[in-house]
Design an enzyme around this catalytic site. Sequence first.
Site, PDB file in Angstrom:
ATOM      1  N   GLU A  31      10.655  26.650  -4.289  1.00  0.00           N
ATOM      2  CA  GLU A  31       9.301  27.023  -3.868  1.00  0.00           C
ATOM      3  C   GLU A  31       9.015  26.545  -2.446  1.00  0.00           C
ATOM      4  O   GLU A  31       8.398  27.265  -1.658  1.00  0.00           O
ATOM      5  CB  GLU A  31       8.274  26.431  -4.844  1.00  0.00           C
ATOM      6  N   CYS A  91       5.484  45.994  -3.555  1.00  0.00           N
ATOM      7  CA  CYS A  91       4.201  45.941  -2.834  1.00  0.00           C
ATOM      8  C   CYS A  91       4.389  45.173  -1.533  1.00  0.00           C
ATOM      9  O   CYS A  91       3.767  44.140  -1.291  1.00  0.00           O
ATOM     10  CB  CYS A  91       3.146  45.284  -3.721  1.00  0.00           C
TER      11      CYS A  91
END
Length: 357
Positions: free
Chosen positions: A36, A191
């Site tokens: 992350e 997207c």
Amino acid sequence: MPASFAERLLRWYDSHGRKNLPWHDNRTPYRVWLSEIMLQQTQVATVIPYYRAFTARFPDVRTLAEAPVDDVLGHWSGLGYYARARNLQKAAQTIVQEHHGEFPADQEQLEALPGIGRSTAAAILAQAFDHRATILDGNVKRVLARHHAVPGWPGDTKVLRQLWGHAETHTPHQRIRDYTQAIMDLGAMVCTRSRPACEHCPLTSTCLAYQRGEMKLYPASKPKKTKPEKTTWMVILEDHHGRILLERRPPSGIWGGLWSLPELDAAYSADELSEACESSFGLDCGEAQLDAGFRHTFSHYHLHIQPARLTVANRAYSAAIADRDDQRWVYRDEALSLGLPAPIRTLLTSPAQPVLL
């Protein structure tokens, strides 16, 4: 009853989502956390080789906590945003000292660690502990801004509050690990920021931006500001052993804690560099040889770097600078094993490109 947002997204993920990324194997809190942090403002393809090398050298939180900072920065060199690496080690040390080497499975305690914000803490809880937690990284912001036609820049507090509300509403109570990966994958693969592949999106039936043909309007871009321009001399000082002088940057600020080349004020002319080296570093140097300059862009300014190569003329002078915590003579191979900013690494590995004075 129509399928929910999460149900459609999970069906898409089962068929098209990414399931073989390196951090998907053995999803310990440490491995999820590291991925992350590395993925912040960095693409997956860039992160993968760094992640593999980093986990090979620092396989767990204790190894990272106890490692020399130069080793950590050296393995991060080239990824950019070096505060991430410094905070990574500080957080590892806190986990070892205050949590007995175990990641806390608590949102508030995770957010208290250096470099871990609300979304990163939630990703650790969801991915590593399978706890229901709501994420909102850059990809998720884009998906939700378009789906709900949320106007404004996501960095604005009011806009961000709306996006968190939508993110919380859509987060399911089952398959939370898959859902968090699915919505990040949809933003990264379908997207996308430009040219979204709406024909492959499972959410078009309820996406307001798609229905209005306004995908490019969401999310709004950050208001532009003109970045200031700065200029500096980067001097490559070489002694009679063929060693180069490096200086460690201050712990905070640009390239904090990394090793870099000494700098001289841009107000000096090329003819004044030898004298400037003597007054600034106590070194008697020959005439400066200039390399082609280049521009490096930071988040808040442009830096014009003008490299200059100088050779220390007298053996006694190089001895005047002894190795210190913030300054040392190193051979090129040794320099490349240290934490270096990407432009400095390029300077030290690329053939000289002399320019005429």
